[in-house]
Design a protein around this motif. Structure first.
Motif, mmCIF file in Angstrom:
data_model
loop_
_atom_site.group_PDB
_atom_site.id
_atom_site.type_symbol
_atom_site.label_atom_id
_atom_site.label_comp_id
_atom_site.label_asym_id
_atom_site.label_seq_id
_atom_site.Cartn_x
_atom_site.Cartn_y
_atom_site.Cartn_z
ATOM 1 N N THR A 1 35.572 42.023 38.946
ATOM 2 C CA THR A 1 36.839 42.385 39.571
ATOM 3 C C THR A 1 37.966 42.068 38.597
ATOM 4 O O THR A 1 38.023 40.967 38.051
ATOM 5 C CB THR A 1 37.012 41.633 40.898
ATOM 6 O OG1 THR A 1 36.001 42.102 41.790
ATOM 7 C CG2 THR A 1 38.384 41.869 41.508
ATOM 8 N N GLY B 1 41.688 41.438 37.854
ATOM 9 C CA GLY B 1 42.852 41.004 38.618
ATOM 10 C C GLY B 1 43.976 40.437 37.776
ATOM 11 O O GLY B 1 44.800 39.679 38.283
ATOM 12 N N ASP B 2 44.032 40.798 36.491
ATOM 13 C CA ASP B 2 45.138 40.310 35.666
ATOM 14 C C ASP B 2 46.432 40.965 36.111
ATOM 15 O O ASP B 2 46.475 42.171 36.385
ATOM 16 C CB ASP B 2 44.904 40.632 34.188
ATOM 17 C CG ASP B 2 43.961 39.639 33.539
ATOM 18 O OD1 ASP B 2 43.441 38.756 34.256
ATOM 19 O OD2 ASP B 2 43.739 39.752 32.324
ATOM 20 N N LEU B 3 47.471 40.143 36.127
ATOM 21 C CA LEU B 3 48.805 40.622 36.477
ATOM 22 C C LEU B 3 49.201 41.777 35.563
ATOM 23 O O LEU B 3 49.813 42.759 35.999
ATOM 24 C CB LEU B 3 49.771 39.439 36.290
ATOM 25 C CG LEU B 3 51.168 39.541 36.838
ATOM 26 C CD1 LEU B 3 51.152 39.832 38.321
ATOM 27 C CD2 LEU B 3 51.916 38.236 36.560
ATOM 28 N N ARG C 1 51.014 46.677 41.861
ATOM 29 C CA ARG C 1 49.882 45.902 41.353
ATOM 30 C C ARG C 1 48.624 46.228 42.148
ATOM 31 O O ARG C 1 48.636 46.190 43.378
ATOM 32 C CB ARG C 1 50.180 44.403 41.465
ATOM 33 C CG ARG C 1 49.015 43.548 40.989
ATOM 34 C CD ARG C 1 49.325 42.066 41.002
ATOM 35 N NE ARG C 1 48.166 41.311 40.532
ATOM 36 C CZ ARG C 1 48.095 39.981 40.491
ATOM 37 N NH1 ARG C 1 49.149 39.262 40.881
ATOM 38 N NH2 ARG C 1 47.012 39.387 40.059
ATOM 39 N N ILE D 1 44.390 45.214 42.276
ATOM 40 C CA ILE D 1 43.209 44.516 41.802
ATOM 41 C C ILE D 1 42.064 45.500 41.970
ATOM 42 O O ILE D 1 41.907 46.092 43.049
ATOM 43 C CB ILE D 1 42.983 43.238 42.624
ATOM 44 C CG1 ILE D 1 44.049 42.210 42.227
ATOM 45 C CG2 ILE D 1 41.580 42.688 42.433
ATOM 46 C CD1 ILE D 1 43.999 40.929 43.016
ATOM 47 N N ILE E 1 37.965 46.569 41.775
ATOM 48 C CA ILE E 1 36.600 46.062 41.806
ATOM 49 C C ILE E 1 35.721 47.078 41.074
ATOM 50 O O ILE E 1 35.697 48.247 41.441
ATOM 51 C CB ILE E 1 36.138 45.864 43.264
ATOM 52 C CG1 ILE E 1 37.129 44.941 43.991
ATOM 53 C CG2 ILE E 1 34.716 45.294 43.318
ATOM 54 C CD1 ILE E 1 36.907 44.845 45.496
ATOM 55 N N ILE F 1 43.823 39.268 49.920
ATOM 56 C CA ILE F 1 42.982 38.830 48.794
ATOM 57 C C ILE F 1 42.898 37.315 48.799
ATOM 58 O O ILE F 1 43.910 36.636 48.962
ATOM 59 C CB ILE F 1 43.618 39.226 47.442
ATOM 60 C CG1 ILE F 1 43.739 40.725 47.323
ATOM 61 C CG2 ILE F 1 42.825 38.647 46.276
ATOM 62 C CD1 ILE F 1 42.490 41.399 46.863
ATOM 63 N N GLU G 1 50.613 35.730 39.590
ATOM 64 C CA GLU G 1 49.567 35.104 38.775
ATOM 65 C C GLU G 1 48.334 35.995 38.675
ATOM 66 O O GLU G 1 48.024 36.768 39.580
ATOM 67 C CB GLU G 1 49.191 33.703 39.323
ATOM 68 C CG GLU G 1 48.658 33.682 40.732
ATOM 69 C CD GLU G 1 48.427 32.253 41.292
ATOM 70 O OE1 GLU G 1 48.607 31.253 40.577
ATOM 71 O OE2 GLU G 1 48.033 32.184 42.476
ATOM 72 N N ASP G 2 47.621 35.860 37.535
ATOM 73 C CA ASP G 2 46.324 36.508 37.377
ATOM 74 C C ASP G 2 45.368 35.936 38.415
ATOM 75 O O ASP G 2 45.532 34.792 38.858
ATOM 76 C CB ASP G 2 45.735 36.189 35.987
ATOM 77 C CG ASP G 2 46.521 36.800 34.835
ATOM 78 O OD1 ASP G 2 47.337 37.703 35.084
ATOM 79 O OD2 ASP G 2 46.302 36.354 33.696
ATOM 80 N N VAL G 3 44.353 36.690 38.760
ATOM 81 C CA VAL G 3 43.357 36.191 39.705
ATOM 82 C C VAL G 3 42.653 34.938 39.139
ATOM 83 O O VAL G 3 42.405 33.976 39.866
ATOM 84 C CB VAL G 3 42.350 37.303 40.052
ATOM 85 C CG1 VAL G 3 41.186 36.750 40.847
ATOM 86 C CG2 VAL G 3 43.038 38.393 40.859
ATOM 87 N N GLN H 1 33.843 34.041 37.138
ATOM 88 C CA GLN H 1 33.885 34.968 38.288
ATOM 89 C C GLN H 1 32.497 35.599 38.438
ATOM 90 O O GLN H 1 31.906 36.027 37.445
ATOM 91 C CB GLN H 1 34.914 36.068 38.017
ATOM 92 C CG GLN H 1 35.210 36.899 39.247
ATOM 93 C CD GLN H 1 35.705 38.312 38.928
ATOM 94 O OE1 GLN H 1 34.979 39.299 39.074
ATOM 95 N NE2 GLN H 1 36.938 38.393 38.475
ATOM 96 N N THR I 1 32.591 39.755 44.195
ATOM 97 C CA THR I 1 33.683 39.927 45.151
ATOM 98 C C THR I 1 33.097 40.372 46.484
ATOM 99 O O THR I 1 32.294 41.300 46.527
ATOM 100 C CB THR I 1 34.695 40.949 44.605
ATOM 101 O OG1 THR I 1 35.307 40.381 43.439
ATOM 102 C CG2 THR I 1 35.771 41.268 45.633
ATOM 103 N N ILE J 1 37.315 36.839 46.123
ATOM 104 C CA ILE J 1 36.724 36.901 44.785
ATOM 105 C C ILE J 1 36.089 35.545 44.505
ATOM 106 O O ILE J 1 36.758 34.517 44.577
ATOM 107 C CB ILE J 1 37.816 37.244 43.743
ATOM 108 C CG1 ILE J 1 38.508 38.557 44.136
ATOM 109 C CG2 ILE J 1 37.220 37.331 42.336
ATOM 110 C CD1 ILE J 1 39.743 38.885 43.318
#
Lengths: 237, 237
Positions: free
Chosen positions: A79, A81-83, A113, A115, A117, B15, B53-55, B76, B79, B117
């Motif tokens: 997954t 999920g980076d900003l 934004r 995220i 998968i 999330i 923030e990034d996940v 990680q 998910t 996640i």
């Protein structure tokens, strides 16, 4: 055409799925890419998750809608999920939007934004028919070593999928989906070498395969020639 | 106490992240569990993802806030996005809520659908200090073979994390984090056996480890005894 995605009550906010479909045939490994209508922007087959569906169901539906492929086992692998993954979304979407301007001018919902998968699958591309869906005007199998710049972070997603595919070769036996019911050790080795992108030593490979205890040797291949015919194997049930 | 989670503009909707912290020491493999304050409800260390923030950053922050653990490499692994995973959320949250009633009566924001996640880490539990954060009144290392019923689908998340940990032993070499700079083949085998939950044949294990080409043999261990001392190894740099 994209208007159903504006019905925000139908979709989970901020979540998408992207499918990396690896296509194998003989000694070629390719990835299925889609081109957004009237643009030069190539991307993976991606889409959103309905409020009333599992994420896995969403991945299968998105794949069907965008490529026509069904009944393909999709493996979730990571997954993203980076900003920053959407940093260029506005810009890249503007490119898409300009070309599709007459159809739909408001893509702002798409530039938020997300995220995403990631799912991958491995198919024999000579055996499947791809039909680009309503958003694309082309679908193409592109060699893994000659990928163009893709939409957003899709190049990174492809690389991560390839890493996951390689790591799972022994554990999940995905390579055997590409072989017939029976095969020689050379057949398996060719699939592994293509996916791993390197040559393997025959004796080591054979020893490793046999040590996995998943193969059953069935008979000598009949060739009629003078050379020693290779053994045929099948997967133990 | 939970009021900052009601500031919906601070968090990505729908999330969450959940951390499965495996603790190893000698021949024990455990998982770090937290008990919601004034309840008997045990869960993983979980939390939400900030809009800024990034996940991955969210996972590290959540782990720190809920357990006091920092500087731990979180991997990680999967998910969880089934529609049904929150089916029992209302009911289970009501249990939590009743006990915490005086503190916070409205947990409806928490009972919506969440895609979570999963991250895992592997630490030597004798070397880390756990501090349950503001939501928990206990933190405990629980043996992997004696897990209680956990909140929502957290038992499934633990099982999937264990599967990922086992699959990644050879590839990601996580087990070596638990060993000192030098170790014997028996030391490594003990870590592998505990994590895999089964005995391994010494000669096969040794052959496999050496074939990975990651170990450097450094010297004979000095024992002073009459028996043959085992070789010491370290990871190649």
């Amino acid at each position: 055409m994209l208007s159903r995605f504006k019905q925000t009550e139908l979709w989970l906010p901020g979540i998408s799925v992207d499918c990396v479909i690896f296509g194998f045939h003989e000694d070629q490994l390719k990835v299925l890419l889609l081109k957004f209508q009237n643009t030069r922007v190539w991307s993976l087959a991606g889409g959103f998750v309905g409020v009333d569906e599992d994420v896995d169901q969403a991945a299968a539906r998105v794949l069907l809608e965008r490529t026509g492929l069904s009944d393909i086992y999709l493996e979730q692998f990571y997954t993203f999920g980076d900003l920053a993954r959407n940093d260029r979304a506005a810009e890249e979407h503007r490119g898409v939007n300009a070309a599709m301007g007459s159809l739909d001018n408001d893509l702002s919902w798409m530039a938020k934004r997300y995220i995403t998968i990631g799912y991958y699958a491995l198919v024999d591309y000579s055996k499947v028919m791809v039909n680009p869906g309503e958003f694309s005007d082309a679908a193409e199998w592109v060699d893994i070593v000659a990928m163009p710049h893709l939409f957003l972070d899709h190049n990174k997603i492809v690389n991560k999928a390839l890493e996951a595919l390689r790591l799972s070769l022994d554990e999940k036996l995905v390579a055997f989906n590409l072989l017939g019911e029976t095969f020689t050790m050379s057949d398996i080795q060719m699939v592994y070498e293509t996916i791993l992108g390197k040559k393997l030593v025959r004796t080591n490979f054979q020893r490793k395969m046999l040590s996995l205890d998943i193969l059953e040797r069935i008979e000598k291949k009949f060739t009629g020639g003078a050379h020693k015919a290779p053994y045929l194997y099948r997967l133990k049930s």
